[in-house]
Every structure is written in structure tokens, then in C-alpha cells.
Design a protein around this motif. Structure first.
Motif, PDB file in Angstrom:
ATOM      1  N   LEU A  53       0.824  -1.210   0.000  1.00 29.24           N
ATOM      2  CA  LEU A  53       0.000   0.000   0.000  1.00 29.24           C
ATOM      3  C   LEU A  53       0.859   1.261   0.000  1.00 29.24           C
ATOM      4  CD1 LEU A  53      -2.833  -1.085   2.481  1.00 29.24           C
ATOM      5  CD2 LEU A  53      -2.982  -0.850  -0.016  1.00 29.24           C
ATOM      6  N   ARG A  54       2.027   1.206   0.621  1.00 23.61           N
ATOM      7  CA  ARG A  54       2.968   2.336   0.623  1.00 23.61           C
ATOM      8  C   ARG A  54       3.875   2.311  -0.605  1.00 23.61           C
ATOM      9  NH1 ARG A  54       3.456   0.191   5.612  1.00 23.61           N
ATOM     10  NH2 ARG A  54       5.529  -0.602   5.147  1.00 23.61           N
ATOM     11  N   GLU A  55       3.654   1.328  -1.475  1.00 17.26           N
ATOM     12  CA  GLU A  55       4.459   1.122  -2.679  1.00 17.26           C
ATOM     13  C   GLU A  55       5.902   0.782  -2.341  1.00 17.26           C
ATOM     14  OE1 GLU A  55       3.840   4.249  -5.521  1.00 17.26           O
ATOM     15  OE2 GLU A  55       1.664   3.967  -5.485  1.00 17.26           O
ATOM     16  N   ASP A  56       6.106   0.051  -1.238  1.00 14.24           N
ATOM     17  CA  ASP A  56       7.415  -0.465  -0.839  1.00 14.24           C
ATOM     18  C   ASP A  56       7.516  -1.922  -1.273  1.00 14.24           C
ATOM     19  OD1 ASP A  56       8.239   1.890   0.368  1.00 14.24           O
ATOM     20  OD2 ASP A  56       7.611   1.258   2.380  1.00 14.24           O
ATOM     21  N   ILE A  57       8.696  -2.506  -1.065  1.00 15.00           N
ATOM     22  CA  ILE A  57       8.934  -3.901  -1.441  1.00 15.00           C
ATOM     23  C   ILE A  57       8.596  -4.803  -0.251  1.00 15.00           C
ATOM     24  CG2 ILE A  57      10.685  -5.572  -2.145  1.00 15.00           C
ATOM     25  CD1 ILE A  57      12.174  -3.209  -3.436  1.00 15.00           C
ATOM     26  N   PRO A  58       7.756  -5.835  -0.457  1.00 20.09           N
ATOM     27  CA  PRO A  58       7.458  -6.787   0.627  1.00 20.09           C
ATOM     28  C   PRO A  58       8.720  -7.538   1.047  1.00 20.09           C
ATOM     29  CG  PRO A  58       5.900  -7.038  -1.175  1.00 20.09           C
ATOM     30  CD  PRO A  58       6.986  -6.125  -1.663  1.00 20.09           C
ATOM     31  N   GLN A  59       8.839  -7.784   2.344  1.00 21.58           N
ATOM     32  CA  GLN A  59      10.016  -8.455   2.885  1.00 21.58           C
ATOM     33  C   GLN A  59       9.756  -9.953   3.031  1.00 21.58           C
ATOM     34  OE1 GLN A  59      12.996  -6.772   3.484  1.00 21.58           O
ATOM     35  NE2 GLN A  59      11.776  -5.279   2.328  1.00 21.58           N
ATOM     36  N   PRO A  60      10.793 -10.763   2.890  1.00 17.01           N
ATOM     37  CA  PRO A  60      10.616 -12.214   3.040  1.00 17.01           C
ATOM     38  C   PRO A  60      10.272 -12.582   4.482  1.00 17.01           C
ATOM     39  CG  PRO A  60      12.929 -11.683   2.720  1.00 17.01           C
ATOM     40  CD  PRO A  60      12.163 -10.409   2.550  1.00 17.01           C
ATOM     41  N   PHE A  61       9.556 -13.689   4.643  1.00 16.87           N
ATOM     42  CA  PHE A  61       9.177 -14.189   5.959  1.00 16.87           C
ATOM     43  C   PHE A  61      10.343 -14.937   6.569  1.00 16.87           C
ATOM     44  CE2 PHE A  61       7.372 -17.870   8.343  1.00 16.87           C
ATOM     45  CZ  PHE A  61       6.938 -17.161   9.444  1.00 16.87           C
ATOM     46  N   ARG A  62      10.634 -14.637   7.827  1.00 13.34           N
ATOM     47  CA  ARG A  62      11.658 -15.348   8.574  1.00 13.34           C
ATOM     48  C   ARG A  62      11.022 -15.865   9.856  1.00 13.34           C
ATOM     49  NH1 ARG A  62      14.412 -12.693   5.302  1.00 13.34           N
ATOM     50  NH2 ARG A  62      16.511 -12.141   4.976  1.00 13.34           N
ATOM     51  N   TYR A  63      11.014 -17.171  10.012  1.00 16.28           N
ATOM     52  CA  TYR A  63      10.389 -17.806  11.170  1.00 16.28           C
ATOM     53  C   TYR A  63      11.351 -17.833  12.338  1.00 16.28           C
ATOM     54  CZ  TYR A  63       8.437 -21.489  14.116  1.00 16.28           C
ATOM     55  OH  TYR A  63       7.949 -22.219  15.169  1.00 16.28           O
ATOM     56  N   LYS A  64      10.857 -17.468  13.519  1.00 15.66           N
ATOM     57  CA  LYS A  64      11.636 -17.560  14.748  1.00 15.66           C
ATOM     58  C   LYS A  64      11.006 -18.641  15.611  1.00 15.66           C
ATOM     59  CE  LYS A  64      13.198 -15.100  18.801  1.00 15.66           C
ATOM     60  NZ  LYS A  64      13.071 -13.918  19.636  1.00 15.66           N
ATOM     61  N   ASP A  65      11.723 -19.729  15.845  1.00 10.56           N
ATOM     62  CA  ASP A  65      11.212 -20.855  16.625  1.00 10.56           C
ATOM     63  C   ASP A  65      11.162 -20.473  18.099  1.00 10.56           C
ATOM     64  OD1 ASP A  65      10.422 -23.276  17.639  1.00 10.56           O
ATOM     65  OD2 ASP A  65      12.203 -24.375  17.006  1.00 10.56           O
ATOM     66  N   LEU A  66       9.945 -20.402  18.640  1.00 10.60           N
ATOM     67  CA  LEU A  66       9.756 -20.063  20.050  1.00 10.60           C
ATOM     68  C   LEU A  66       9.611 -21.302  20.923  1.00 10.60           C
ATOM     69  CD1 LEU A  66       7.246 -17.104  19.619  1.00 10.60           C
ATOM     70  CD2 LEU A  66       9.731 -17.003  19.908  1.00 10.60           C
ATOM     71  N   GLY A  67       9.696 -22.474  20.321  1.00  7.12           N
ATOM     72  CA  GLY A  67       9.565 -23.713  21.072  1.00  7.12           C
ATOM     73  C   GLY A  67       8.258 -24.411  20.770  1.00  7.12           C
ATOM     74  N   THR A  68       8.110 -25.595  21.338  1.00  4.90           N
ATOM     75  CA  THR A  68       6.926 -26.407  21.109  1.00  4.90           C
ATOM     76  C   THR A  68       6.411 -26.922  22.446  1.00  4.90           C
ATOM     77  OG1 THR A  68       7.849 -27.106  19.000  1.00  4.90           O
ATOM     78  CG2 THR A  68       6.035 -28.404  19.858  1.00  4.90           C
ATOM     79  N   MET A  69       5.080 -26.894  22.596  1.00  6.48           N
ATOM     80  CA  MET A  69       4.446 -27.409  23.806  1.00  6.48           C
ATOM     81  C   MET A  69       3.235 -28.233  23.410  1.00  6.48           C
ATOM     82  SD  MET A  69       4.327 -24.019  26.148  1.00  6.48           S
ATOM     83  CE  MET A  69       5.413 -24.037  27.542  1.00  6.48           C
ATOM     84  N   ALA A  70       2.944 -29.264  24.197  1.00  9.65           N
ATOM     85  CA  ALA A  70       1.760 -30.081  23.935  1.00  9.65           C
ATOM     86  C   ALA A  70       1.298 -30.737  25.225  1.00  9.65           C
ATOM     87  CB  ALA A  70       2.061 -31.153  22.896  1.00  9.65           C
ATOM     88  N   THR A  71      -0.014 -30.743  25.449  1.00  7.20           N
ATOM     89  CA  THR A  71      -0.551 -31.492  26.577  1.00  7.20           C
ATOM     90  C   THR A  71      -0.660 -32.943  26.151  1.00  7.20           C
ATOM     91  OG1 THR A  71      -2.822 -31.062  25.912  1.00  7.20           O
ATOM     92  CG2 THR A  71      -1.862 -29.560  27.523  1.00  7.20           C
ATOM     93  N   VAL A  72      -0.355 -33.827  27.072  1.00  4.19           N
ATOM     94  CA  VAL A  72      -0.368 -35.253  26.781  1.00  4.19           C
ATOM     95  C   VAL A  72      -1.485 -35.948  27.547  1.00  4.19           C
ATOM     96  CG1 VAL A  72       1.012 -37.359  26.809  1.00  4.19           C
ATOM     97  CG2 VAL A  72       2.112 -35.172  26.360  1.00  4.19           C
ATOM     98  N   GLY A  73      -1.854 -35.418  28.675  1.00  7.06           N
ATOM     99  CA  GLY A  73      -2.913 -36.008  29.487  1.00  7.06           C
ATOM    100  C   GLY A  73      -3.260 -35.085  30.625  1.00  7.06           C
ATOM    101  N   ARG A  74      -4.013 -35.588  31.573  1.00 10.90           N
ATOM    102  CA  ARG A  74      -4.446 -34.769  32.699  1.00 10.90           C
ATOM    103  C   ARG A  74      -3.238 -34.353  33.533  1.00 10.90           C
ATOM    104  NH1 ARG A  74      -5.879 -35.420  38.067  1.00 10.90           N
ATOM    105  NH2 ARG A  74      -7.503 -33.963  38.717  1.00 10.90           N
ATOM    106  N   GLY A  75      -2.941 -33.074  33.542  1.00  6.59           N
ATOM    107  CA  GLY A  75      -1.830 -32.561  34.329  1.00  6.59           C
ATOM    108  C   GLY A  75      -0.471 -32.951  33.803  1.00  6.59           C
ATOM    109  N   PHE A  76      -0.376 -33.369  32.543  1.00  2.03           N
ATOM    110  CA  PHE A  76       0.893 -33.812  31.981  1.00  2.03           C
ATOM    111  C   PHE A  76       1.078 -33.154  30.614  1.00  2.03           C
ATOM    112  CE2 PHE A  76       3.927 -36.486  29.835  1.00  2.03           C
ATOM    113  CZ  PHE A  76       4.789 -36.875  30.842  1.00  2.03           C
TER     114      PHE A  76
END
Length: 173
Positions: A53-76
Motif C-alpha cells: 500500500l505504501r508502494e514499498d517492497i514486501p520483505q521475506p518471511f523469517r520464522y523464529k522458533d519459540l519452542g513447542t508445547m503439547a498437553t499429553v494427558g491430565r496434568g501432563f
């Protein structure tokens, strides 16, 4: 797809989240379909739309890994955040803190925290049964073209009840 998350040949169309197969610059494999990838790519697409919209060049996406979390069960849960690896209740507490902190608005946070604590303390897991239209009552004979087993399968089945797993039900048929 371009590194700036644009569709090839259509610079005004951006792809983010599960629709985007975003290659990792060094690994060659696409980034995993996780919330963090979707959030970060969505923010970058928004910045790139502003750049167009500003007539600038779009920048490439760079992913920053913040980590991974997952629940496995009740309280775990398991958490892999940089060099820190947590599992069990410490992983669950880390997961809970991060997820509550990322929710927008204090009222919504309080409600989500109340629901999580209630679910943990009282082991309440919602179970939904699909039993057919009201007033249909039990059938003594299967519908035309159906066996007794097929009829029982349509009257009552178990459904996914969330992270805790399958909620077994008895069809009684």
C-alpha cells in the motif's frame, strides 16, 4: 509461493497458516503447521500488505522458533523451549502459563483459567452423544436397507471429547 508469502503471479494475494507450505531456508523442508508459524506468517503478511500500500517492497518471511508445547494427558505436558525441556507437571504448568498469557483480555483469561482449573480438579470432560431426533424413541426393527448393527451405529456413537482422548459410550443396542 514467494518468500514474502505471496502467491506466484499474484502479488496482491498472500498465503498464511495451514494453507501455506513455507520452506525453511536451510533445511529445504516446509515449516510445521503450528500456531506459531501461522501467527508469525500472518503478521508478516500484514506488514507486507502495508508495504504494498505504501508502494514499498514486501520483505521475506523469517520464522523464529519459540519452542513447542503439547498437553499429553491430565496434568501432563511436554515443553521444548530452546535448551529447556520440561515434562510432566512442570511441563503442564509451563503450558498453562503460556496459553493463559497469550489469550487477549483479562476477562477471557480469567474464564479460560477457571475452565482449566475446574477441569483439572473435578475431572469434568464434556461428552456429547448423537442419539437421533427427539421423540424417535428406541426402534425395534432396523430401518429399511439397514442391518441391526448399522442402525445401532446411527443411534449412538462416541465423539472426540478433546485432548483427554476418546469418551467411550455404550449404545445399548
Amino acid at each position: 509461493m514467494t518468500p514474502a508469502l505471496q502467491v506466484d503471479g499474484h502479488p496482491g494475494v498472500f498465503v498464511v497458516g495451514d494453507f501455506a507450505e513455507i520452506p525453511q531456508p536451510d533445511a529445504g523442508e516446509p515449516l510445521p503447521m503450528l500456531a506459531q508459524v501461522a501467527i508469525q506468517s500472518g503478521r508478516q503478511a500484514g506488514r507486507n500488505i502495508g508495504a504494498l500500500l505504501r508502494e514499498d517492497i514486501p520483505q521475506p518471511f523469517r520464522y523464529k522458533d519459540l519452542g513447542t508445547m503439547a498437553t499429553v494427558g491430565r496434568g501432563f505436558a511436554v515443553a521444548d523451549i530452546g535448551p529447556v525441556r520440561l515434562s510432566g507437571q512442570p511441563g503442564f504448568l509451563a503450558w498453562l502459563v503460556v496459553h493463559i498469557a497469550r489469550i487477549a483480555g483479562m476477562r477471557t483469561r480469567a474464564l479460560a483459567l477457571t475452565n482449566r482449573v475446574s477441569g483439572y480438579l473435578f475431572r469434568n470432560r464434556p461428552v456429547r452423544l448423537i442419539v437421533g431426533p427427539r421423540g424417535s424413541g428406541p426402534r425395534t426393527a432396523p430401518r429399511p436397507g439397514m442391518t441391526q448393527e448399522q442402525e445401532g451405529d446411527t443411534r449412538c456413537r462416541s465423539e472426540w471429547s478433546g485432548w483427554a482422548g476418546w469418551a467411550p459410550t455404550w449404545s445399548g443396542g
